[in-house]
Design a protein around this motif. Structure first.
Motif, PDB file in Angstrom:
ATOM      1  N   UNK A   1       0.861  -1.186   0.000  1.00 59.54           N
ATOM      2  CA  UNK A   1       0.000   0.000   0.000  1.00 59.54           C
ATOM      3  C   UNK A   1       0.895   1.234   0.000  1.00 59.54           C
ATOM      4  N   UNK A   2       0.427   2.256  -0.712  1.00 62.35           N
ATOM      5  CA  UNK A   2       1.163   3.523  -0.723  1.00 62.35           C
ATOM      6  C   UNK A   2       0.874   4.281   0.572  1.00 62.35           C
ATOM      7  N   UNK A   3       1.557   5.391   0.771  1.00 65.35           N
ATOM      8  CA  UNK A   3       1.296   6.225   1.948  1.00 65.35           C
ATOM      9  C   UNK A   3      -0.144   6.726   1.950  1.00 65.35           C
ATOM     10  N   UNK A   4      -0.698   6.906   0.737  1.00 70.83           N
ATOM     11  CA  UNK A   4      -2.089   7.339   0.616  1.00 70.83           C
ATOM     12  C   UNK A   4      -3.057   6.168   0.662  1.00 70.83           C
ATOM     13  N   UNK A   5      -2.563   4.979   1.007  1.00 70.56           N
ATOM     14  CA  UNK A   5      -3.342   3.747   1.132  1.00 70.56           C
ATOM     15  C   UNK A   5      -3.844   3.189  -0.211  1.00 70.56           C
ATOM     16  N   UNK A   6      -3.190   3.563  -1.314  1.00 72.59           N
ATOM     17  CA  UNK A   6      -3.513   2.970  -2.612  1.00 72.59           C
ATOM     18  C   UNK A   6      -2.833   1.620  -2.727  1.00 72.59           C
ATOM     19  N   UNK A   7      -3.523   0.683  -3.365  1.00 64.94           N
ATOM     20  CA  UNK A   7      -2.913  -0.616  -3.610  1.00 64.94           C
ATOM     21  C   UNK A   7      -1.776  -0.452  -4.612  1.00 64.94           C
ATOM     22  N   UNK A   8      -0.698  -1.142  -4.389  1.00 61.52           N
ATOM     23  CA  UNK A   8       0.444  -1.102  -5.297  1.00 61.52           C
ATOM     24  C   UNK A   8       0.726  -2.518  -5.802  1.00 61.52           C
ATOM     25  N   UNK A   9       0.997  -2.602  -7.083  1.00 55.84           N
ATOM     26  CA  UNK A   9       1.228  -3.880  -7.740  1.00 55.84           C
ATOM     27  C   UNK A   9       2.636  -3.877  -8.329  1.00 55.84           C
ATOM     28  N   UNK A  10       3.345  -4.956  -8.130  1.00 57.10           N
ATOM     29  CA  UNK A  10       4.706  -5.072  -8.632  1.00 57.10           C
ATOM     30  C   UNK A  10       4.763  -5.799  -9.961  1.00 57.10           C
ATOM     31  N   UNK A  11       5.980  -6.100 -10.416  1.00 54.93           N
ATOM     32  CA  UNK A  11       6.177  -6.788 -11.693  1.00 54.93           C
ATOM     33  C   UNK A  11       5.473  -8.146 -11.769  1.00 54.93           C
ATOM     34  N   UNK A  12       5.394  -8.863 -10.653  1.00 58.41           N
ATOM     35  CA  UNK A  12       4.742 -10.178 -10.697  1.00 58.41           C
ATOM     36  C   UNK A  12       3.242 -10.032 -10.962  1.00 58.41           C
ATOM     37  N   UNK A  13       2.615  -8.988 -10.436  1.00 59.03           N
ATOM     38  CA  UNK A  13       1.185  -8.755 -10.702  1.00 59.03           C
ATOM     39  C   UNK A  13       0.971  -8.407 -12.173  1.00 59.03           C
ATOM     40  N   UNK A  14       1.878  -7.613 -12.721  1.00 59.44           N
ATOM     41  CA  UNK A  14       1.798  -7.259 -14.138  1.00 59.44           C
ATOM     42  C   UNK A  14       1.942  -8.510 -14.999  1.00 59.44           C
ATOM     43  N   UNK A  15       2.876  -9.360 -14.652  1.00 58.47           N
ATOM     44  CA  UNK A  15       3.097 -10.598 -15.415  1.00 58.47           C
ATOM     45  C   UNK A  15       1.889 -11.527 -15.298  1.00 58.47           C
ATOM     46  N   UNK A  16       1.321 -11.646 -14.102  1.00 66.30           N
ATOM     47  CA  UNK A  16       0.131 -12.494 -13.916  1.00 66.30           C
ATOM     48  C   UNK A  16      -1.049 -11.957 -14.711  1.00 66.30           C
ATOM     49  N   UNK A  17      -1.224 -10.644 -14.696  1.00 67.87           N
ATOM     50  CA  UNK A  17      -2.329 -10.042 -15.441  1.00 67.87           C
ATOM     51  C   UNK A  17      -2.158 -10.291 -16.939  1.00 67.87           C
ATOM     52  N   UNK A  18      -0.954 -10.185 -17.429  1.00 60.64           N
ATOM     53  CA  UNK A  18      -0.697 -10.495 -18.849  1.00 60.64           C
ATOM     54  C   UNK A  18      -0.964 -11.963 -19.148  1.00 60.64           C
ATOM     55  N   UNK A  19      -0.600 -12.832 -18.224  1.00 63.16           N
ATOM     56  CA  UNK A  19      -0.877 -14.260 -18.367  1.00 63.16           C
ATOM     57  C   UNK A  19      -2.384 -14.495 -18.477  1.00 63.16           C
TER      58      UNK A  19
END
Length: 146
Positions: A35-53
């Motif tokens: 989570x960011x300081x503003x409480x936004x969800x943050x996604x890393x490279x693995x989330x990007x790769x899974x979403x592409x999958x």
């Protein structure tokens, strides 16, 4: 925050609406990593790769249930090739059935186009007249008239 995406950034990177990412997250297909300081969800490279999958598997016609299973297989060790082959075989069977159905639709549309062209000179579309008679086989009725 290098390598991290907000939900909007992740959605843009893959070309889907943010609502799709949220839905996939609810189904457990994608997870936020922080989570960011503003409480936004943050996604890393693995989330990007899974979403592409997920999107690639959907483009091949797999259901989300199939994709959940494929992701479980992918994340496991060792990869269960037989099970993956079973899913591919099942999907391929559905594709072959759909192709057969589409060939039937193609033949029907070709016949209807012929009926339209033959009945055009009368000022009445034979296909529209035939479709109005839902209790009779449209093409047989139309072909008898032309």
């Amino acid at each position: 925050m290098i390598g991290k995406h907000t939900i909007g950034g992740l959605a843009r990177a893959v070309g889907v609406p943010t609502s799709t990412v949220r839905y996939y997250e609810r189904r457990g297909l994608v997870r936020s990593e922080a989570r960011s300081r503003g409480n936004y969800r943050l996604y890393g490279p693995s989330a990007l790769e899974r979403l592409r999958f997920v999107r690639s598997a959907q483009a091949a016609g797999f259901t989300l249930s199939d994709i959940e299973l494929l992701l479980r297989y992918r994340d496991g060790d060792p990869a269960p090739c037989r099970e993956v082959q079973g899913l591919i075989t099942k999907r391929l069977t559905r594709v072959v059935e759909q192709i057969e159905q589409l060939r039937g639709v193609e033949a029907m549309l070709q016949r209807w186009l012929g009926v339209c062209r033959r009945s055009e000179r009368t000022g009445k579309c034979g296909v529209l007249d035939g479709l109005a008679r839902a209790n009779e086989t449209c093409c047989e009725k139309l072909e008898k008239r032309s």
